[in-house]
Design an enzyme around this catalytic site. Structure first.
Site, mmCIF file in Angstrom:
data_model
loop_
_atom_site.group_PDB
_atom_site.id
_atom_site.type_symbol
_atom_site.label_atom_id
_atom_site.label_comp_id
_atom_site.label_asym_id
_atom_site.label_seq_id
_atom_site.Cartn_x
_atom_site.Cartn_y
_atom_site.Cartn_z
ATOM 1 N N LYS A 190 68.527 16.990 56.463
ATOM 2 C CA LYS A 190 69.732 16.246 56.859
ATOM 3 C C LYS A 190 70.974 16.996 56.400
ATOM 4 O O LYS A 190 71.303 17.020 55.218
ATOM 5 C CB LYS A 190 69.749 14.834 56.267
ATOM 6 C CG LYS A 190 70.819 14.008 57.000
ATOM 7 C CD LYS A 190 71.313 12.809 56.240
ATOM 8 C CE LYS A 190 72.372 13.121 55.230
ATOM 9 N NZ LYS A 190 73.624 13.683 55.775
ATOM 10 N N GLY A 243 74.173 17.714 45.922
ATOM 11 C CA GLY A 243 75.363 16.903 46.208
ATOM 12 C C GLY A 243 75.901 16.296 44.931
ATOM 13 O O GLY A 243 75.731 16.858 43.838
ATOM 14 N N SER A 244 76.507 15.131 45.063
ATOM 15 C CA SER A 244 77.188 14.522 43.913
ATOM 16 C C SER A 244 76.186 13.953 42.909
ATOM 17 O O SER A 244 75.084 13.535 43.272
ATOM 18 C CB SER A 244 78.111 13.403 44.398
ATOM 19 O OG SER A 244 77.357 12.397 45.043
ATOM 20 N N THR A 245 76.596 13.902 41.673
ATOM 21 C CA THR A 245 75.759 13.324 40.621
ATOM 22 C C THR A 245 75.515 11.841 40.892
ATOM 23 O O THR A 245 74.422 11.316 40.661
ATOM 24 C CB THR A 245 76.425 13.541 39.244
ATOM 25 O OG1 THR A 245 76.448 14.959 39.003
ATOM 26 C CG2 THR A 245 75.653 12.878 38.119
ATOM 27 N N GLU A 246 76.534 11.181 41.428
ATOM 28 C CA GLU A 246 76.415 9.756 41.756
ATOM 29 C C GLU A 246 75.252 9.511 42.730
ATOM 30 O O GLU A 246 74.391 8.657 42.487
ATOM 31 C CB GLU A 246 77.749 9.332 42.381
ATOM 32 C CG GLU A 246 77.920 7.881 42.613
ATOM 33 C CD GLU A 246 79.113 7.632 43.550
ATOM 34 O OE1 GLU A 246 79.894 8.580 43.811
ATOM 35 O OE2 GLU A 246 79.223 6.506 44.021
ATOM 36 N N GLY A 248 72.854 11.616 43.391
ATOM 37 C CA GLY A 248 71.637 12.095 42.728
ATOM 38 C C GLY A 248 70.976 10.987 41.912
ATOM 39 O O GLY A 248 69.761 10.809 41.944
ATOM 40 N N GLU A 265 70.167 19.102 42.580
ATOM 41 C CA GLU A 265 71.179 20.072 42.156
ATOM 42 C C GLU A 265 72.519 19.375 42.347
ATOM 43 O O GLU A 265 72.947 19.133 43.470
ATOM 44 C CB GLU A 265 71.058 21.353 42.983
ATOM 45 C CG GLU A 265 71.698 22.532 42.303
ATOM 46 C CD GLU A 265 73.106 22.770 42.771
ATOM 47 O OE1 GLU A 265 74.030 22.202 42.144
ATOM 48 O OE2 GLU A 265 73.278 23.501 43.749
ATOM 49 N N CYS A 299 79.848 23.859 43.207
ATOM 50 C CA CYS A 299 79.319 23.038 42.120
ATOM 51 C C CYS A 299 79.442 23.719 40.761
ATOM 52 O O CYS A 299 79.588 23.064 39.748
ATOM 53 C CB CYS A 299 77.870 22.664 42.404
ATOM 54 S SG CYS A 299 76.880 24.079 42.873
HETATM 55 P P1 NAI Z 1 77.578 13.311 48.544
HETATM 56 O O1 NAI Z 1 76.702 13.507 47.379
HETATM 57 O O2 NAI Z 1 77.893 11.906 48.958
HETATM 58 O O3 NAI Z 1 76.941 14.048 49.837
HETATM 59 C C1 NAI Z 1 75.997 15.097 49.793
HETATM 60 C C2 NAI Z 1 74.882 14.821 50.809
HETATM 61 O O4 NAI Z 1 74.219 13.617 50.437
HETATM 62 C C3 NAI Z 1 75.376 14.598 52.230
HETATM 63 O O5 NAI Z 1 74.429 15.117 53.126
HETATM 64 C C4 NAI Z 1 75.402 13.075 52.338
HETATM 65 O O6 NAI Z 1 75.293 12.619 53.652
HETATM 66 C C5 NAI Z 1 74.197 12.695 51.521
HETATM 67 N N1 NAI Z 1 74.216 11.342 50.970
HETATM 68 C C6 NAI Z 1 75.290 10.604 50.574
HETATM 69 N N2 NAI Z 1 74.896 9.394 50.141
HETATM 70 C C7 NAI Z 1 73.554 9.354 50.243
HETATM 71 C C8 NAI Z 1 72.556 8.369 49.947
HETATM 72 N N3 NAI Z 1 72.883 7.180 49.448
HETATM 73 N N4 NAI Z 1 71.260 8.673 50.172
HETATM 74 C C9 NAI Z 1 70.909 9.879 50.654
HETATM 75 N N5 NAI Z 1 71.802 10.840 50.981
HETATM 76 C C10 NAI Z 1 73.105 10.593 50.765
HETATM 77 O O7 NAI Z 1 78.907 14.112 48.288
HETATM 78 P P2 NAI Z 1 80.332 13.895 49.006
HETATM 79 O O8 NAI Z 1 80.632 12.428 49.113
HETATM 80 O O9 NAI Z 1 80.361 14.687 50.233
HETATM 81 O O10 NAI Z 1 81.292 14.542 47.917
HETATM 82 C C11 NAI Z 1 81.651 13.805 46.757
HETATM 83 C C12 NAI Z 1 81.699 14.685 45.550
HETATM 84 O O11 NAI Z 1 80.396 15.165 45.273
HETATM 85 C C13 NAI Z 1 82.537 15.930 45.684
HETATM 86 O O12 NAI Z 1 83.882 15.686 45.427
HETATM 87 C C14 NAI Z 1 81.902 16.799 44.653
HETATM 88 O O13 NAI Z 1 82.417 16.472 43.391
HETATM 89 C C15 NAI Z 1 80.448 16.437 44.687
HETATM 90 N N6 NAI Z 1 79.646 17.386 45.499
HETATM 91 C C16 NAI Z 1 78.868 18.292 44.847
HETATM 92 C C17 NAI Z 1 78.180 19.240 45.572
HETATM 93 C C18 NAI Z 1 77.344 20.269 44.913
HETATM 94 O O14 NAI Z 1 77.200 21.352 45.441
HETATM 95 N N7 NAI Z 1 76.705 19.970 43.800
HETATM 96 C C19 NAI Z 1 78.276 19.314 47.022
HETATM 97 C C20 NAI Z 1 79.066 18.275 47.625
HETATM 98 C C21 NAI Z 1 79.734 17.359 46.857
#
Ligand code: NAI
Ligand code: MG
Length: 496
Positions: A190, A243-246, A248, A265, A299
């Protein structure tokens, strides 16, 4: 905007028509018929409409992946044949590098030079590297009681749900699919809702390379719908998430119900530590790369820049001056170093942090606001920002900002640098700048993070593992470590 590079005609085709999702080797619309828009961050204009996957689509994709796994079309294919397919994927990515880089820059906003010379070649390299592993994944013959013959098989985990972010869209596809395919798994990938285009183009290339139907399914959609359905689905054996820690933590909780394997990660708030004996010019360049590469949407960005007290003021000045010389603007202009942020949401988040920093008493030496100069006013640009007067307990020093914002923080001595550096819930990466070899070794060991760079920053290579300590997640991607995420050991006993 965007005139500096002539678009490949295939890019126009790709961004022009509504994009379907890939399920069981076929391109299909969402069961609901719904689509969503993906905009160009540099202009705010809509680039393409994309099928919006939801629970029903995820279910179809999971069943296809399950069938493909259980039938063994992939896991039981001769290793050399699978190797050939992964090598072809790498070749096809390279063959279409211009097109993929253009799509990436249009969809994500990152400078074209970075897409073309960093992300796309690294994606190809990742598939090529894991192609090489396919013929070298061994089990063991174990020294059991001679009444038995005991050996281990390294088997694939099964059906993998792979959820990726928008900051390195194609590269994250490769980090996930390279090792999972090498180990014989099937996948539902996804992509992030902000950047689905290169993942979908990759889907076409996977089919062209000979990946059998159902082995990789690509379902674009939102996190709360498609992502959450994938995490919950009982036929999925493993979730790999970046993605985000939240989110995760949410995945960690949700997967408890089905005890899926999970690798995470997540975010970071990495310390980049500059000692007064460092090569200052190199450290300035490293600090810039550490925090302004990909407009800080990285990240492992070195967002807490600790500088030894006696060097602090001079260093901060020099950094601000050098940052001020970086061109921000059209991502297709080869001189552009800093592009827009990926989305309006990210713009609001980052400008919110800028306001919070100022309110808590931090001072922007440079930047500190949105960039609305002529030509950029419709895009989501934030000026490269260097904050001083930051204390390690301020909001901007604790929380991940994910924008072109660095906080310069003084420290007294080595012990203080390590204490402040480690005073964070995160543990993804760190930098150390010093000419003292012993000090470099001591600090590299004392920092609790998955990666430490000494006299360099943001160096990546597929041969080296990457992942987090503490709340930056668990599991290691890249290198041979990633094979552990995508295999499980089976012990077989034969009575002699
Ligand atoms: P996010 O963690 O919400 O999104 C990342 C992925 O997770 C996307 O594909 C999203 O559709 C998916 N996702 C979101 N909620 C989900 C759920 N409940 N169940 C399964 N999949 C889900 O990150 P977002 O909202 O785009 O960015 C927010 C913050 O997260 C950023 O400001 C940054 O601090 C952090 N982030 C960290 C990343 C990293 O490389 N570690 C990458 C992107 C964001
Ligand atoms: Mg989110």
């Amino acid at each position: 905007m965007g005139a500096a590079v002539k678009l490949e005609s295939s890019v126009e085709r790709f961004v022009g028509a509504p994009r379907k999702m890939l399920i069981d080797g076929k391109w299909v619309e969402a069961a609901s018929g719904k689509t969503f828009e993906t905009p160009n961050p540099a202009t705010g204009q809509v680039l393409a409409r994309v099928a919006a996957g939801d629970a029903e689509d995820v279910d179809r994709a999971v069943r296809a992946a399950r069938r493909a796994f259980d039938e063994g079309s992939w896991a039981r294919m001769a290793p050399a044949q699978r190797e050939g397919i992964l090598l072809r994927i790498a070749d096809l990515i390279e063959k279409h590098a211009d097109e993929l880089a253009q799509l990436e820059t249009l969809d994500n906003g990152k400078p074209f030079t970075e897409s073309r010379h960093v992300d796309i070649p690294a994606a190809a390299g990742t598939f090529r590297y894991y192609a090489g592993w396919i013929t070298k994944i061994y089990g063991e013959t174990n020294p059991s009681d001679p009444a038995f013959f005991n050996f281990t098989l390294r088997e694939p985990v099964g059906v993998c749900g792979q959820i990726i972010p928008w900051n390195f869209p194609l590269l994250m596809c490769a980090w996930k699919l390279g090792p999972s395919l090498a180990c014989g798994n099937t996948s539902i990938l996804k992509p992030a809702e902000q950047t689905p285009l290169t993942a979908l183009r990759l889907g076409e290339l996977l089919l062209e390379a000979g990946v059998p139907p159902g082995v990789v399914n690509i379902v674009p959609g939102f996190g709360e719908t498609a992502g959450a359905a994938l995490v919950r689905h009982p036929m999925v054996d493993k979730i790999a998430f970046t993605g985000s820690t939240e989110v995760g933590k949410e995945i960690h909780r949700e997967t408890a119900a089905t005890l899926k394997r999970v690798s995470l990660e997540l975010g970071g708030k990495s310390p980049n530590i500059v000692f007064s004996d460092a090569d200052t010019d190199a450290a300035v360049q490293g600090a810039l790369l550490g925090v302004f590469f990909n407009a800080g949407q990285v990240c492992c960005a070195g967002t807490r820049l600790f500088v030894e007290q006696k060097l602090h003021d001079k260093f901060a000045e020099k950094l601000a001056q050098t940052a001020g010389g970086m061109q921000q603007g059209d991502p297709f202009d080869p001189a552009t170093r800093v592009g827009p942020l990926v989305s309006k949401e990210q713009l609001d988040r980052v400008t919110g942090y800028l306001a919070a920093g100022k309110k808590e008493g931090a001072k922007p030496l440079i930047g500190g606001e949105r960039n609305t100069e002529k030509g950029l006013e419709k895009g989501w640009f934030v000026k490269p920002t260097v904050f001083t007067g930051v204390k390690n307990d301020m909001k901007i020093a604790r929380e991940e900002i994910f924008g072109p914002v660095v906080s310069v923080i003084p420290f007294k001595d080595e012990n203080d640098a390590v204490l402040q550096g480690n005073a964070t819930n995160y543990g993804l990466a760190a930098g150390v700048w010093t000419r003292d070899v012993s000090k470099a070794h001591r600090v590299a060991r004392a920092i609790r993070a998955g990666t430490v760079w000494v006299n360099c920053y943001n160096v990546f290579d597929v041969v080296s593992p990457f992942g987090g300590y503490k709340q930056s997640g668990y599991g290691r991607e890249l290198s041979s470590y990633a094979l552990d995420l995508y295999t499980q050991a089976k012990s077989v006993w034969i009575k002699v």
